[in-house]
Design a protein around this motif. Sequence first.
Motif, PDB file in Angstrom:
ATOM      1  N   HIS A 286      -9.331 -42.272  70.643  1.00  0.00           N
ATOM      2  CA  HIS A 286      -9.014 -43.534  69.979  1.00  0.00           C
ATOM      3  C   HIS A 286      -9.031 -43.361  68.460  1.00  0.00           C
ATOM      4  O   HIS A 286      -8.133 -43.830  67.760  1.00  0.00           O
ATOM      5  CB  HIS A 286      -9.998 -44.633  70.400  1.00  0.00           C
TER       6      HIS A 286
ATOM      7  N   LEU B 255      -5.902 -41.632  67.318  1.00  0.00           N
ATOM      8  CA  LEU B 255      -4.648 -42.362  67.490  1.00  0.00           C
ATOM      9  C   LEU B 255      -4.592 -43.683  66.736  1.00  0.00           C
ATOM     10  O   LEU B 255      -3.523 -44.266  66.595  1.00  0.00           O
ATOM     11  CB  LEU B 255      -4.399 -42.626  68.985  1.00  0.00           C
ATOM     12  N   HIS B 256      -5.734 -44.186  66.278  1.00  0.00           N
ATOM     13  CA  HIS B 256      -5.782 -45.496  65.616  1.00  0.00           C
ATOM     14  C   HIS B 256      -6.570 -45.378  64.316  1.00  0.00           C
ATOM     15  O   HIS B 256      -7.766 -45.123  64.332  1.00  0.00           O
ATOM     16  CB  HIS B 256      -6.424 -46.536  66.538  1.00  0.00           C
ATOM     17  N   LYS B 257      -5.876 -45.596  63.212  1.00  0.00           N
ATOM     18  CA  LYS B 257      -6.508 -45.507  61.894  1.00  0.00           C
ATOM     19  C   LYS B 257      -6.249 -46.810  61.147  1.00  0.00           C
ATOM     20  O   LYS B 257      -5.284 -47.510  61.413  1.00  0.00           O
ATOM     21  CB  LYS B 257      -5.951 -44.331  61.119  1.00  0.00           C
ATOM     22  N   SER B 258      -7.135 -47.121  60.179  1.00  0.00           N
ATOM     23  CA  SER B 258      -6.919 -48.323  59.381  1.00  0.00           C
ATOM     24  C   SER B 258      -7.550 -48.166  58.007  1.00  0.00           C
ATOM     25  O   SER B 258      -8.441 -47.336  57.810  1.00  0.00           O
ATOM     26  CB  SER B 258      -7.486 -49.561  60.085  1.00  0.00           C
TER      27      SER B 258
ATOM     28  N   THR C 174      -2.890 -50.751  59.434  1.00  0.00           N
ATOM     29  CA  THR C 174      -3.257 -49.920  60.578  1.00  0.00           C
ATOM     30  C   THR C 174      -2.132 -48.960  60.913  1.00  0.00           C
ATOM     31  O   THR C 174      -0.957 -49.234  60.652  1.00  0.00           O
ATOM     32  CB  THR C 174      -3.557 -50.785  61.821  1.00  0.00           C
TER      33      THR C 174
ATOM     34  N   ASP D  79      -1.038 -46.895  64.362  1.00  0.00           N
ATOM     35  CA  ASP D  79      -1.270 -46.698  65.787  1.00  0.00           C
ATOM     36  C   ASP D  79      -0.263 -45.679  66.307  1.00  0.00           C
ATOM     37  O   ASP D  79       0.935 -45.972  66.388  1.00  0.00           O
ATOM     38  CB  ASP D  79      -1.141 -48.015  66.550  1.00  0.00           C
TER      39      ASP D  79
ATOM     40  N   ALA E 209       4.679 -43.654  65.558  1.00  0.00           N
ATOM     41  CA  ALA E 209       3.530 -44.470  65.171  1.00  0.00           C
ATOM     42  C   ALA E 209       4.032 -45.796  64.638  1.00  0.00           C
ATOM     43  O   ALA E 209       5.160 -45.907  64.166  1.00  0.00           O
ATOM     44  CB  ALA E 209       2.701 -43.746  64.114  1.00  0.00           C
TER      45      ALA E 209
END
Length: 167
Positions: free
Chosen positions: A96, A99-102, A115, A117, A127
Motif C-alpha cells: 500500500h 502504491l499510494h503516496k500523498s 495523492t 495512486d 497512476a
Amino acid sequence: MNDQTPDHAPEQDSDAPVQEPRLWQGNGWTARVIKNEDDDGWAVAMYKDGESEPALVGPWTMGRDKKNPKPLDTPAFHTLVKTASEVIRRHEQQLHARLHKSTVVSTAEGELKVTLDIVPDEDNPYALLSAFDEMGERVAQVRVAPDFKLSPGSATTWIDNDFRAPR
C-alpha cells in the motif's frame, strides 16, 4: 441394514479442523511440517486458504528421537497463525505504501492534498494524480506514468500549471 456397520465411509465435515502430527488446518490456515531441503532438520510452511504459495516458512523443532519433527499442537498452531497473519499484514502495508503516496501543498486558496495512486496493471500500468481541497473534495485528477515522482515540488508544479498532466 445394521446401523453399527455402515456400508460406506462416514462423510467428512469439510469445515472440521484437521489435526495431524504434521498437518493442521483451521481458522483459514494450513500448517504443514516439511523436510528442510537445506539440512537434516524440519520446517513448517503456513498457507492461507486459497493461496498456492506459503505466507511463512520457518524452522521446526526436532522431536525427542532427534530424527522426526515434533508434532504440531494447538498452542504452536495458534502461534504460527498469528505470525503468518502478521507477515501478510506487513506485506500489505508495504505494498500500500509503495502504491499510494500523498503530500500536502499550501496555495493561495488554501491547502491541497495531492495523492498518487499507482495501478499496477500487467499490460498497461499507470497512476492517478489527484488533488483534494481542505473539505476532501477532489478538485483535479490526471493520469500519469506509474513512475511519476510525487514530491511537494512536483505537486506544486502540477498545481501551478493548472492541473495539466505533467510531461
